[in-house]
Write a protein that holds these residues in place. Structure first.
Motif, mmCIF file in Angstrom:
data_model
loop_
_atom_site.group_PDB
_atom_site.id
_atom_site.type_symbol
_atom_site.label_atom_id
_atom_site.label_comp_id
_atom_site.label_asym_id
_atom_site.label_seq_id
_atom_site.Cartn_x
_atom_site.Cartn_y
_atom_site.Cartn_z
ATOM 1 N N ARG A 130 13.048 32.090 25.587
ATOM 2 C CA ARG A 130 12.814 33.661 26.876
ATOM 3 C C ARG A 130 13.773 33.339 28.170
ATOM 4 N NH1 ARG A 130 7.179 32.557 29.120
ATOM 5 N NH2 ARG A 130 6.411 31.574 26.888
ATOM 6 N N ALA A 144 7.977 34.161 23.876
ATOM 7 C CA ALA A 144 8.262 34.558 24.868
ATOM 8 C C ALA A 144 7.192 35.750 24.474
ATOM 9 C CB ALA A 144 10.061 34.687 25.420
ATOM 10 N N SER A 147 3.564 37.792 25.171
ATOM 11 C CA SER A 147 3.371 37.586 26.465
ATOM 12 C C SER A 147 1.632 37.057 26.675
ATOM 13 C CB SER A 147 3.622 38.204 27.794
ATOM 14 O OG SER A 147 3.111 37.751 28.698
ATOM 15 N N HIS A 197 9.873 36.638 31.369
ATOM 16 C CA HIS A 197 9.638 36.930 30.151
ATOM 17 C C HIS A 197 10.241 38.174 30.330
ATOM 18 C CE1 HIS A 197 6.442 35.107 27.594
ATOM 19 N NE2 HIS A 197 5.254 35.192 28.616
ATOM 20 N N ASP A 201 8.449 41.583 26.011
ATOM 21 C CA ASP A 201 7.474 40.442 26.276
ATOM 22 C C ASP A 201 5.390 40.906 26.777
ATOM 23 O OD1 ASP A 201 9.376 39.004 24.878
ATOM 24 O OD2 ASP A 201 9.658 37.975 26.575
#
Length: 245
Positions: A130, A144, A147, A197, A201
């Motif tokens: 992340r 990450a 998402s 994020h 992602d």
């Protein structure tokens, strides 16, 4: 005596369903785009692209109130119980009769759960880090890409839109579909705004959800196929009736 027609398990769709050819093409496009994003993440070992870094820096510089609190409230709706309640509601709206509703609810919950499982497996496989925690304005755990909030909210929005399309009139269904799309987009963007994020992602989560939802829509006829009733042994053809094809 003519046998009764089987009662459909789904309500009549008010919004026309795309043809299988269009659905296959959409699924293929979304899958290819997701594969390209995942490959980019893998080849770069998770290193962010320049636009992703710029987006996180911009977000970190704009973590003021009340936007931060609103973003935290919105992002909380994209995980946990809320998406599953939306999936259940989608099944209840789409199904017709007790059996139809039970089957529809089962299908929507399974689609959501399997989508989340696929996302989790890909997240563990790609293991993308992340953004730096110093820039976070919200809570996050795990890797990450893609998402989880973006994937889950998009899946839930798509399922509820499907349920509404089987229950409401075209105008109402389209309005709610637009509202649900904005909600899912908002949830995804809050993940970037809160610094937890990279933008890729979130885009990856949306593409994964779109691919899985389209595949699920392709399987809808098989999942809700209604068997034709068996002819009664004593049934006879209507007087003077001939079959016409």
């Amino acid at each position: 005596m003519v046998g009764r027609q089987p009662r459909p398990e789904l309500g009549p769709g008010s919004v026309p369903r795309p043809g299988n050819g269009a659905l296959r093409a959409l699924a293929a496009v979304c899958a290819v785009l997701f594969a390209a994003a995942a490959t980019t993440v893998s080849v770069r070992h998770g290193a962010p692209l320049a636009p992703e870094q710029d987006t996180v820096r911009w977000a970190a510089a704009h973590h003021g109130e009340p936007v931060r609190s609103l973003a935290r409230a919105l992002t909380a709706t994209g995980t946990g119980l809320v998406p599953y309640l939306m999936a259940v509601l989608a099944g209840l709206l789409a199904g017709r009769g007790a059996t139809g509703r039970l089957r529809a609810v089962t299908c929507t919950v399974v689609v959501l759960a399997v989508g989340q499982a696929i996302r989790y497996g890909l997240m563990e496989l790609l293991a993308r880090a992340r953004p730096p925690a110093v820039d976070w304005a919200g809570h996050a755990t795990g890797y990450a890409f893609p998402s989880g909030h973006a994937t889950t909210s998009a899946l839930a929005a798509g399922l509820l839109a499907w349920g509404l399309a089987h229950r409401c009139g075209p105008a109402v269904a389209r309005t709610w579909c637009a509202v649900l799309a904005l909600w899912a987009a908002g949830v995804g963007l809050t993940r970037v705004y809160l610094g937890v994020h990279w933008l890729g992602d979130v885009v990856g989560g949306w593409l994964l959800a779109a691919t899985w939802l389209t595949l699920a829509l392709l399987l809808e006829p098989a999942a809700f196929r209604t068997r034709a009733p068996r002819a009664h042994p004593g049934a006879t053809q209507p007087r003077g009736g001939h079959s016409h094809e």
